[in-house]
Design a protein around this motif. Structure first.
Motif, short mmCIF file in Angstrom:
data_model
loop_
_atom_site.label_atom_id
_atom_site.label_comp_id
_atom_site.label_asym_id
_atom_site.label_seq_id
_atom_site.Cartn_x
_atom_site.Cartn_y
_atom_site.Cartn_z
N GLY A 1 -6.41 6.93 3.25
CA GLY A 1 -6.95 5.57 3.16
C GLY A 1 -6.17 4.70 2.17
N ASP B 1 0.86 -1.19 0.00
CA ASP B 1 0.00 0.00 0.00
C ASP B 1 0.90 1.24 0.00
OD1 ASP B 1 -2.20 1.64 0.23
OD2 ASP B 1 -2.79 0.96 2.23
N ARG C 1 -11.07 -8.13 7.12
CA ARG C 1 -11.74 -7.86 5.83
C ARG C 1 -10.68 -7.67 4.74
NH1 ARG C 1 -9.87 -2.86 5.34
NH2 ARG C 1 -9.21 -1.96 7.31
N TYR D 1 -6.73 -10.21 7.10
CA TYR D 1 -5.70 -9.34 6.51
C TYR D 1 -4.57 -9.19 7.51
CZ TYR D 1 -4.05 -4.55 5.20
OH TYR D 1 -3.32 -3.43 4.90
N LYS E 1 0.38 4.76 1.74
CA LYS E 1 -0.62 5.42 2.61
C LYS E 1 -0.54 6.94 2.62
CE LYS E 1 -2.04 1.83 5.71
NZ LYS E 1 -1.40 0.74 6.41
N GLY F 1 -8.49 -5.55 2.22
CA GLY F 1 -7.92 -4.20 2.33
C GLY F 1 -8.36 -3.34 1.15
N ASP F 2 -8.33 -2.06 1.38
CA ASP F 2 -8.65 -1.10 0.33
C ASP F 2 -7.52 -0.09 0.30
OD1 ASP F 2 -9.74 0.83 -1.34
OD2 ASP F 2 -11.75 0.66 -0.50
N PRO F 3 -6.76 0.06 -0.76
CA PRO F 3 -6.92 -0.47 -2.11
C PRO F 3 -6.12 -1.74 -2.46
CG PRO F 3 -5.39 1.38 -2.17
CD PRO F 3 -5.68 1.10 -0.72
N GLU F 4 -5.80 -2.59 -1.48
CA GLU F 4 -5.09 -3.83 -1.83
C GLU F 4 -5.96 -4.73 -2.73
OE1 GLU F 4 -5.09 -2.51 1.17
OE2 GLU F 4 -3.16 -2.80 2.17
N GLU G 1 -0.81 -4.86 12.22
CA GLU G 1 -2.25 -4.85 12.47
C GLU G 1 -2.91 -6.03 11.77
OE1 GLU G 1 -4.64 -1.92 10.52
OE2 GLU G 1 -3.51 -2.04 8.66
N ASN H 1 -6.67 -6.92 9.99
CA ASN H 1 -8.00 -6.44 9.60
C ASN H 1 -8.88 -7.65 9.37
OD1 ASN H 1 -7.36 -3.69 9.66
ND2 ASN H 1 -6.49 -3.76 7.61
N1 GLY Z 1 -5.14 -0.48 3.01
C1 GLY Z 1 -5.26 -0.65 4.41
C2 GLY Z 1 -6.59 -1.10 4.86
O1 GLY Z 1 -7.43 -1.52 4.13
O2 GLY Z 1 -6.80 -1.04 6.07
#
Ligand code: GLY
Ligand code: AMP
Length: 424
Positions: free
Chosen positions: A226, A212, A287, A269, A214, A289-292, A283, A285
């Motif tokens: 984001g 990513d 769910r 994630y 950021k 990732g955005d924009p992964e 971290e 997640n």
């Molecule tokens: N790209 C980081 C996230 O979705 O948290």
């Protein structure tokens, strides 16, 4: 089959485009979707956190399968509610989504099960946190416990900055209840890697790695956003490192969640940092990732819906999850001024031959025209045989899209390319 995808952004657009390839899919609804997603799904105006209405809609429209993509509804229990109403879904239950919903939970989990992460302390009130900061080296990292739209992490360069962060989270409540508790942790260094994985609690299959970007400006300057772009695969993530992560991080995390009675099913994630002392978790997640997602899914050769259903039915070991050997790059086009103040309402023109590559995040239809309505407006993804070509193609496509005050970083993938060159 009738599919419902919950979410509004570029990630959801990528999920919808991938699901659409399955020939058993007759109809896709998006709650709430956006002006760009409307080209690929029927958008329904219900809030992503309005779980009661979401379930009502899903039942009334005889949805065969639902995908809950964003963190908020997952942490609030959207999957539990849909499943109870008889709708099979992709995503973790509320008791597993806590892995993202509470940093205190995830840090304690890692400590308990010996999963490598930054050293940390948890605080429930400001004064003891401030006292503790007197013993810290700087920079140090202050994190709000709960969800904070990706803004709950402050890298404090000095004691004073750290004290300000603690006070703003715990006393001024800038992130509301998310700052009731905080984590103060050791500052780590090294390249960052995102690894999304499919897991049904029995099997875990990592997806292709990604990187990513950021910060808002070129050379990783400016404010945190984001995400301004991504590339996949991430060249820092070698086969040896992947193997190590599988053994020391991925499987131990899946097993730890099972041992806690919080079996995680969905996309887990892993935000990793490759430190001089080995890979560590920055971290989790609960769910995609955005924009992964906008670079990972275009490289997925297997059928996404088939894999998702296998996760729900706990037979992930029976399906093939295959990625292409190519590379992808996604450039995010934002409204200039993002992530602070920006103007909205400008018409976006996307030539027909580019539309397939576009994942819309912040746009709406007004008077029959697509106009920008958010900070991150859209992502443009190119897939090629190698990373250098993918980056070039993504930028060539980006230049064909126009809206007033468009802004994008010019250096997405630059660090990844440099890493590839170093390797040789
Ligand atoms: N790209 C980081 C996230 O979705 O948290
Ligand atoms: P998060 O919101 O948890 O993804 O954190 C945002 C960003 O802060 C991460 O992507 C890292 O770049 C950075 N970060 C978080 N924790 C640490 C840490 N312990 N050491 C260094 N950087 C960190």
């Amino acid at each position: 089959m009738k599919i419902l995808v919950i979410g509004n952004g570029g990630r959801e657009h990528a999920i919808i485009k991938a699901i659409k390839k399955n020939k058993d899919v007759e109809k896709i609804y998006a709650i709430a979707g956006n002006g760009g997603i409307a080209a690929d799904a029927e958008c329904v105006t219900i809030g992503v956190k309005d779980i009661e209405k979401i379930v009502e809609f899903a039942v009334a429209n005889k949805i065969d399968y639902a995908v809950v993509a964003p963190d908020d509804p997952l942490v609030l229990g959207a999957v539990d509610a849909l499943s109870e109403a008889g709708i099979p879904c992709f995503g973790p239950n509320k008791n597993a989504a806590i892995i993202e919903g509470s940093k205190v939970f995830s840090k304690d989990l890692m400590k308990k099960y010996g999963i490598p992460t930054a050293k940390y302390e948890v605080f429930t009130e400001a004064e003891s946190a401030i006292e503790y900061l007197k013993t810290c080296d700087f920079p140090t990292v202050v994190k709000a416990d709960g969800l904070a739209l990706g803004k709950g992490v402050i890298i404090a360069q000095s004691y004073d900055e750290a004290v300000d962060a603690v006070r703003s989270m715990m006393e001024d409540k800038v992130f509301g209840k998310s700052g009731d508790n905080i984590v103060i942790e050791e500052f780590l260094t090294g390249p960052e890697v995102s690894v999304l994985s499919f897991t049904d609690g029995k099997t875990l299959v990592p997806m292709i790695s990604s990187m990513d970007h950021k910060r808002a400006r070129d050379n990783d300057e400016g404010l945190n956003t984001g995400g301004m772009g991504t590339v996949a695969p991430n060249p820092y993530y070698t086969e040896d490192i992947a193997k190590e992560c599988m053994e020391t991080i991925f499987m131990p995390t899946m097993n730890a969640m099972n041992a806690e009675g919080r079996t995680f099913k969905g996309c887990l994630y892993f935000g990793l940092m490759l430190t001089p002392k080995g890979p560590k978790v920055i971290e989790y997640n609960c769910r995609f990732g955005d924009p992964e997602t906008q670079v990972v899914l275009p490289l997925l050769k297997s059928d996404l819906l088939t894999v998702m259903q296998a996760v729900t039915e706990e037979r992930l070991d029976e399906v093939n999850v295959e990625f292409s050997n190519g590379a992808a790059c996604c450039v995010i086009m934002a409204s200039d001024g993002y992530p602070t103040a920006y103007e909205k309402g400008y018409e976006i023109t996307i030539p027909a031959d580019v539309a397939d590559h576009v994942y819309v995040a912040g746009a709406e239809i007004k008077d029959g025209k697509l106009v920008n309505s958010g900070g991150r407006v859209l992502g443009v993804t190119a897939v090629e045989d190698d990373l250098r070509t993918a980056i070039k193609s993504a930028y060539a496509l980006t230049e064909k899209i126009h809206f007033a005050n468009a802004y994008y970083r010019k250096d997405i993938g630059k660090r990844a390319l440099a890493a590839l060159t170093e390797e040789k």
